[in-house]
Design a protein around this motif. Structure first.
Motif, PDB file in Angstrom:
ATOM      1  N   ALA A   3      17.916  -8.594   2.967  1.00 33.58           N
ATOM      2  CA  ALA A   3      18.092  -7.558   3.613  1.00 33.58           C
ATOM      3  C   ALA A   3      17.051  -6.538   2.582  1.00 33.58           C
ATOM      4  N   LEU A   4      17.508  -6.243   1.452  1.00 36.68           N
ATOM      5  CA  LEU A   4      16.929  -5.707   0.734  1.00 36.68           C
ATOM      6  C   LEU A   4      15.304  -5.702   0.531  1.00 36.68           C
ATOM      7  N   PHE A   5      15.069  -7.071   0.392  1.00 33.58           N
ATOM      8  CA  PHE A   5      13.541  -7.299   0.530  1.00 33.58           C
ATOM      9  C   PHE A   5      12.816  -6.633   1.880  1.00 33.58           C
ATOM     10  N   SER A   6      13.410  -6.908   2.906  1.00 35.77           N
ATOM     11  CA  SER A   6      13.000  -6.274   4.281  1.00 35.77           C
ATOM     12  C   SER A   6      12.581  -4.867   3.854  1.00 35.77           C
ATOM     13  N   TRP A   7      13.679  -4.210   3.742  1.00 38.14           N
ATOM     14  CA  TRP A   7      13.716  -2.679   3.371  1.00 38.14           C
ATOM     15  C   TRP A   7      12.469  -2.580   2.122  1.00 38.14           C
ATOM     16  N   GLN A   8      12.461  -3.443   1.187  1.00 38.54           N
ATOM     17  CA  GLN A   8      11.336  -3.118   0.334  1.00 38.54           C
ATOM     18  C   GLN A   8       9.936  -3.137   0.797  1.00 38.54           C
ATOM     19  N   ALA A   9       9.735  -3.922   1.807  1.00 40.79           N
ATOM     20  CA  ALA A   9       8.538  -4.259   2.333  1.00 40.79           C
ATOM     21  C   ALA A   9       8.183  -2.930   3.049  1.00 40.79           C
ATOM     22  N   LEU A  10       9.091  -2.304   3.838  1.00 40.21           N
ATOM     23  CA  LEU A  10       8.916  -0.997   4.629  1.00 40.21           C
ATOM     24  C   LEU A  10       8.629   0.267   3.362  1.00 40.21           C
ATOM     25  N   THR A  11       9.243   0.090   2.487  1.00 38.29           N
ATOM     26  CA  THR A  11       8.864   1.361   1.434  1.00 38.29           C
ATOM     27  C   THR A  11       7.660   1.080   0.578  1.00 38.29           C
ATOM     28  N   GLY A  12       7.424  -0.091   0.566  1.00 43.20           N
ATOM     29  CA  GLY A  12       6.101  -0.807  -0.266  1.00 43.20           C
ATOM     30  C   GLY A  12       4.829  -0.153   0.519  1.00 43.20           C
ATOM     31  N   ILE A  13       5.075  -0.348   1.935  1.00 41.26           N
ATOM     32  CA  ILE A  13       3.799  -0.292   2.750  1.00 41.26           C
ATOM     33  C   ILE A  13       3.623   1.244   2.770  1.00 41.26           C
ATOM     34  N   GLU A  14       4.857   2.246   2.605  1.00 42.16           N
ATOM     35  CA  GLU A  14       4.581   3.399   2.567  1.00 42.16           C
ATOM     36  C   GLU A  14       3.639   4.048   1.194  1.00 42.16           C
ATOM     37  N   ILE A  15       4.146   3.298   0.125  1.00 41.12           N
ATOM     38  CA  ILE A  15       3.692   3.574  -1.155  1.00 41.12           C
ATOM     39  C   ILE A  15       2.227   3.100  -1.079  1.00 41.12           C
ATOM     40  N   LEU A  16       1.948   1.913  -0.597  1.00 42.00           N
ATOM     41  CA  LEU A  16       0.357   1.367  -0.549  1.00 42.00           C
ATOM     42  C   LEU A  16      -0.045   2.362   0.336  1.00 42.00           C
ATOM     43  N   GLN A  17       0.085   3.060   1.565  1.00 40.83           N
ATOM     44  CA  GLN A  17      -0.551   3.957   2.389  1.00 40.83           C
ATOM     45  C   GLN A  17      -0.708   5.224   1.432  1.00 40.83           C
ATOM     46  N   ARG A  18      -0.025   5.757   0.613  1.00 46.08           N
ATOM     47  CA  ARG A  18      -0.291   6.660  -0.204  1.00 46.08           C
ATOM     48  C   ARG A  18      -1.384   6.522  -1.239  1.00 46.08           C
ATOM     49  N   ILE A  19      -1.218   5.179  -1.927  1.00 44.86           N
ATOM     50  CA  ILE A  19      -2.253   4.786  -2.766  1.00 44.86           C
ATOM     51  C   ILE A  19      -3.723   5.016  -2.146  1.00 44.86           C
ATOM     52  N   ILE A  20      -3.556   4.246  -0.919  1.00 45.11           N
ATOM     53  CA  ILE A  20      -5.084   3.877  -0.240  1.00 45.11           C
ATOM     54  C   ILE A  20      -5.746   5.404   0.361  1.00 45.11           C
ATOM     55  N   SER A  21      -4.512   6.237   0.515  1.00 46.32           N
ATOM     56  CA  SER A  21      -5.212   7.578   1.080  1.00 46.32           C
ATOM     57  C   SER A  21      -5.882   8.305  -0.146  1.00 46.32           C
ATOM     58  N   LYS A  22      -5.410   8.078  -1.527  1.00 49.05           N
ATOM     59  CA  LYS A  22      -6.097   8.510  -2.774  1.00 49.05           C
ATOM     60  C   LYS A  22      -7.254   7.935  -3.179  1.00 49.05           C
ATOM     61  N   MET A  23      -7.764   6.656  -2.660  1.00 53.39           N
ATOM     62  CA  MET A  23      -8.913   5.963  -3.013  1.00 53.39           C
ATOM     63  C   MET A  23     -10.207   6.538  -2.478  1.00 53.39           C
TER      64      MET A  23
END
Length: 156
Positions: A136-156
């Motif tokens: 359950a935590l891992f599934s939630w982590q995937a969602l928050t990880g995508i948000e973090i990844l989107q922020r990183i990509i937007s700064k590239m």
């Protein structure tokens, strides 16, 4: 401390952790499937049990769990290292704290193996509870990880 990593490489390090974690999420679901098959084997009788035993679900579950333990610990440390390398600090927030908690949970879950092998039901139920919570935590982590990844990509 400044690590001599070429600037052209640093941004791409950000993608190693998410790719590894999504592979591990899929492996976690597979390990759950194998665990369910072990439970089915344990409660089956006769020819059904003989057929289920041929699947060697216990061995496959143990191997998948071992891979999960090794790569989750490595992936957690690696994700923290890349964050530190790129930002000279860690961002202490829900994603990091849940990830550290998951790493502890998988270690505890794996440490229950000797008691499960001796037939202690408390160890099995604790193992199951920890791993369901972990998934359950891992599934939630995937969602928050995508948000973090989107922020990183937007700064590239």
């Amino acid at each position: 401390m400044e690590l001599p990593i070429p600037e052209s490489v640093k941004p791409w390090l950000n993608f190693f952790h998410p790719v590894l974690m999504f592979i591990l999420l899929a492996l976690t679901v597979y390990a759950l499937y194998l665990g369910i098959q072990i439970r089915r084997t344990r409660s089956a009788e006769g020819e059904v049990k003989k057929e289920l035993i041929k699947g060697k679900f216990n061995l496959k579950h143990h191997q998948a769990g071992s891979l999960l333990l090794a790569f989750m610990v490595s992936g957690t440390i690696g994700g923290m290292a890349v964050t530190y390398i790129n930002n000279q600090k860690l961002f202490v927030g829900p994603h990091l704290l849940a990830g550290l908690g998951m790493t502890g949970m998988i270690a505890i879950s794996a440490s229950l193996t000797p008691w499960m092998q001796k037939g202690f039901d408390w160890a099995r139920y604790t193992h199951i509870a920890l791993n369901v919570t972990l998934l359950a935590l891992f599934s939630w982590q995937a969602l928050t990880g995508i948000e973090i990844l989107q922020r990183i990509i937007s700064k590239m």
